[in-house]
Design a protein around this motif. Structure first.
Motif, mmCIF file in Angstrom:
data_model
loop_
_atom_site.group_PDB
_atom_site.id
_atom_site.type_symbol
_atom_site.label_atom_id
_atom_site.label_comp_id
_atom_site.label_asym_id
_atom_site.label_seq_id
_atom_site.Cartn_x
_atom_site.Cartn_y
_atom_site.Cartn_z
ATOM 1 N N ALA A 133 36.828 -2.860 -3.129
ATOM 2 C CA ALA A 133 36.838 -2.473 -1.710
ATOM 3 C C ALA A 133 37.291 -3.675 -0.888
ATOM 4 C CB ALA A 133 35.449 -2.021 -1.266
ATOM 5 N N HIS A 134 37.658 -3.391 0.350
ATOM 6 C CA HIS A 134 38.138 -4.484 1.201
ATOM 7 C C HIS A 134 37.836 -4.193 2.670
ATOM 8 C CE1 HIS A 134 42.268 -2.222 1.152
ATOM 9 N NE2 HIS A 134 41.375 -1.611 1.895
ATOM 10 N N ARG A 147 38.375 -9.552 3.664
ATOM 11 C CA ARG A 147 37.243 -9.763 2.760
ATOM 12 C C ARG A 147 37.339 -8.726 1.647
ATOM 13 N NH1 ARG A 147 32.301 -8.005 4.506
ATOM 14 N NH2 ARG A 147 33.314 -7.813 6.547
ATOM 15 N N THR A 148 37.106 -9.155 0.437
ATOM 16 C CA THR A 148 37.362 -8.277 -0.709
ATOM 17 C C THR A 148 36.210 -8.326 -1.711
ATOM 18 O OG1 THR A 148 39.699 -8.870 -0.504
ATOM 19 C CG2 THR A 148 39.061 -7.696 -2.496
ATOM 20 N N TRP A 149 35.876 -7.167 -2.202
ATOM 21 C CA TRP A 149 34.952 -7.067 -3.336
ATOM 22 C C TRP A 149 35.819 -6.834 -4.571
ATOM 23 C CZ3 TRP A 149 32.712 -1.972 -5.268
ATOM 24 C CH2 TRP A 149 31.773 -2.185 -6.272
ATOM 25 N N TRP A 165 31.802 -9.738 -11.005
ATOM 26 C CA TRP A 165 32.170 -9.313 -9.658
ATOM 27 C C TRP A 165 31.888 -10.433 -8.655
ATOM 28 C CZ3 TRP A 165 34.323 -4.485 -8.849
ATOM 29 C CH2 TRP A 165 34.243 -3.595 -9.917
ATOM 30 N N LEU A 167 32.597 -11.593 -4.168
ATOM 31 C CA LEU A 167 33.185 -11.336 -2.853
ATOM 32 C C LEU A 167 34.125 -12.486 -2.522
ATOM 33 C CD1 LEU A 167 29.947 -10.267 -0.956
ATOM 34 C CD2 LEU A 167 31.827 -8.759 -1.626
ATOM 35 N N PRO A 190 26.217 -13.006 -3.251
ATOM 36 C CA PRO A 190 26.540 -12.404 -4.548
ATOM 37 C C PRO A 190 27.447 -11.192 -4.420
ATOM 38 C CG PRO A 190 24.265 -11.941 -3.937
ATOM 39 C CD PRO A 190 24.784 -12.914 -2.924
ATOM 40 N N GLY A 191 28.359 -11.064 -5.357
ATOM 41 C CA GLY A 191 29.213 -9.884 -5.405
ATOM 42 C C GLY A 191 28.456 -8.738 -6.048
ATOM 43 N N PRO A 192 28.376 -7.599 -5.384
ATOM 44 C CA PRO A 192 27.620 -6.480 -5.945
ATOM 45 C C PRO A 192 28.019 -6.182 -7.390
ATOM 46 C CG PRO A 192 28.299 -5.981 -3.711
ATOM 47 C CD PRO A 192 28.983 -7.268 -4.085
ATOM 48 N N ILE B 62 31.646 4.976 -4.490
ATOM 49 C CA ILE B 62 33.015 4.467 -4.360
ATOM 50 C C ILE B 62 33.701 4.562 -5.721
ATOM 51 C CG2 ILE B 62 32.399 2.031 -4.797
ATOM 52 C CD1 ILE B 62 34.460 1.374 -2.538
ATOM 53 N N ALA B 136 22.430 -9.688 -7.420
ATOM 54 C CA ALA B 136 23.690 -8.983 -7.218
ATOM 55 C C ALA B 136 23.579 -7.504 -7.549
ATOM 56 C CB ALA B 136 24.785 -9.615 -8.076
ATOM 57 N N THR B 141 21.765 -5.565 -1.765
ATOM 58 C CA THR B 141 22.964 -6.403 -1.828
ATOM 59 C C THR B 141 24.219 -5.557 -1.693
ATOM 60 O OG1 THR B 141 21.931 -8.121 -3.172
ATOM 61 C CG2 THR B 141 24.318 -7.910 -3.340
ATOM 62 N N TRP B 142 24.233 -4.432 -2.368
ATOM 63 C CA TRP B 142 25.409 -3.553 -2.290
ATOM 64 C C TRP B 142 25.638 -3.080 -0.860
ATOM 65 C CZ3 TRP B 142 28.389 -0.852 -6.329
ATOM 66 C CH2 TRP B 142 28.276 -1.488 -7.584
ATOM 67 N N MET B 149 33.288 -1.691 4.387
ATOM 68 C CA MET B 149 34.451 -1.835 3.510
ATOM 69 C C MET B 149 35.000 -0.461 3.116
ATOM 70 S SD MET B 149 34.006 -4.947 0.834
ATOM 71 C CE MET B 149 34.017 -6.670 1.339
ATOM 72 N N SER B 150 36.234 -0.447 2.724
ATOM 73 C CA SER B 150 36.849 0.805 2.280
ATOM 74 C C SER B 150 37.583 0.557 0.969
ATOM 75 C CB SER B 150 37.822 1.319 3.342
ATOM 76 O OG SER B 150 38.823 0.350 3.587
ATOM 77 N N ALA B 151 37.837 1.629 0.281
ATOM 78 C CA ALA B 151 38.557 1.522 -0.995
ATOM 79 C C ALA B 151 40.000 1.110 -0.742
ATOM 80 C CB ALA B 151 38.500 2.853 -1.737
ATOM 81 N N PRO B 152 40.598 0.409 -1.679
ATOM 82 C CA PRO B 152 41.998 0.035 -1.486
ATOM 83 C C PRO B 152 42.918 1.252 -1.598
ATOM 84 C CG PRO B 152 41.299 -0.526 -3.700
ATOM 85 C CD PRO B 152 40.071 -0.020 -2.985
#
Lengths: 227, 157
Positions: A133-134, A147-149, A165, A167, A190-192, B62, B136, B141-142, B149-152
């Motif tokens: 996601a971004h 910002r990017t996951w 994963w 961020l 932390p990245g989910p 997602i 994480a 956290t999620w 945010m959105s999907a690419p």
């Protein structure tokens, strides 16, 4: 690619202690860019053009900036350890001039710090980068920040399939005909990561299964709704 | 909207990602089917999905395509396989992934690609080793990291 510093033969649901930086840590100030207002290169109708194997973001719009950031991050992660020649091409085509030398040095240092990752690639290891996601944090015409996951899946002989994963944040500047990276860094939060992968089992989580089912698969490409 | 091999791949990627999200957030499934699936294939897709277990309503979801393969392409027809991951989480739902392989048959009709067959093979390859701290892997956290945010968008680049 930043493989876990110390890949251990962990079983599913067991967490690997510590996570290597997923993103290239290249927090380098690049000042003084007066962004151009050029239109897309090559009369492009696409947002991403292939230039010598490098995905180049050529759509001067918010959506174009998102597509460029996704493409650059994905390409950086895929090549920085595994394919230094392609990474150098990415830097040449898609990084701001003031960042290039430092990015190449940082990549070299990263490779030296990750012998286990290099050994995995030397053994024929495989990987895919995932842009989950971004978010477009800002867009000011000549500059944008995304910002990017993002994640990475890797496996190979002697290394069971794993995922990691994080961020990240990519800052872009529009110079002449394309988006260029002016900074790319990992965020400290932390990245989910998943708590559960309930399907995991010997039928689907082994290197042999990955090699067999994913043979011939290639990385996805990013873009915009209109091209 | 391009009848080319790259156009078919990009369409498939976007459809799969949207389909995963819709299958996990069932309120969106009908809309997904109406927009992207050929009329003759809709009842089957909806019925198949309805039989699968789903997260509780209100769960965040997602879908992501990790990799793909163009199995075949001929003018106005294409077959694509995609390796996908769906993630969902919520107040009472731990962040969970499911991985699958999606096999799509597409036809180019009315100026765009439509799904005529969508088959999901479960499970797909599952990278079961997970790096990171326990922090994480919490729903908090999620939600904190992914809100807004959105999907690419997948393209042909």
């Amino acid at each position: 690619m930043r493989v876990l510093d110390s890949p251990s033969p962990t079983k599913r649901a067991r967490r690997v202690a510590g996570m290597a930086a997923v993103f290239a840590v290249a927090v380098l100030a690049v000042g003084g860019f007066i962004a151009g207002r050029a239109t897309g290169a090559h009369g492009a109708t696409q947002s991403i053009m292939d230039v010598d194997g490098v995905p180049v973001g050529v759509r001067h719009s918010p959506a174009g900036a998102l597509a460029a950031a996704d493409s650059y991050l994905g390409s950086e992660q895929q090549t920085v350890e595994r394919d230094p020649v392609r990474f150098a091409a990415l830097v040449r085509e898609a990084y701001a001039p003031g960042l290039r030398d430092a990015a190449l040095r940082a990549a070299r240092d990263d490779r030296l710090r990750d012998p286990s990752g290099l050994a995995l690639w030397a053994r024929g290891g495989q990987s895919f980068v995932v842009i989950g996601a971004h978010h477009l944090d800002y867009y000011h015409g000549g500059m944008a920040e995304v910002r990017t996951w993002a994640g990475q899946v890797f496996w190979g002989p002697g290394t069971s399939p794993a995922q990691t994963w994080a961020l990240g944040r990519t800052t872009l500047v529009w110079i002449r005909d394309r988006w260029r990276v002016s900074a790319m860094d990992t965020l400290p939060s932390p990245g989910p990561a998943p708590a559960e992968t309930p399907q995991a089992g010997s039928r689907d989580d082994t290197t042999a299964v990955f090699d067999g089912l994913l043979r011939g698969f290639t990385a996805v490409r990013y873009g915009t709704a209109d091209g | 909207v391009l009848d080319t091999p790259a156009g078919a791949l990009a369409a498939a990627d976007n459809y799969v990602a949207a389909g995963i999200t819709a299958s996990l957030a069932r309120s969106e499934l009908r809309e997904f089917a109406d927009a992207l699936v050929a009329p003759a294939a809709r009842p089957s897709l909806l019925a198949t999905t309805a039989r699968l277990p789903s997260p509780p309503p209100g769960t965040n979801a997602i879908g992501t395509v990790v990799a793909h393969s163009l199995v075949s392409y001929a003018r106005a027809r294409a077959r694509v396989s995609a390796w996908e991951v769906g993630s969902y989480w919520g107040e009472s739902v731990a962040p969970t992934q499911y991985w699958a392989m999606a096999d799509l048959t597409l036809r180019f009709f009315g100026g765009r690609w439509q799904v005529t067959v969508l088959e999901e093979r479960l499970p797909g390859p599952v990278p079961a080793r997970i790096a990171g701290t326990s922090a994480a892997a919490t729903a908090g956290t999620w939600s904190q990291a992914l809100t807004g945010m959105s999907a690419p968008y997948y393209g042909m680049g």
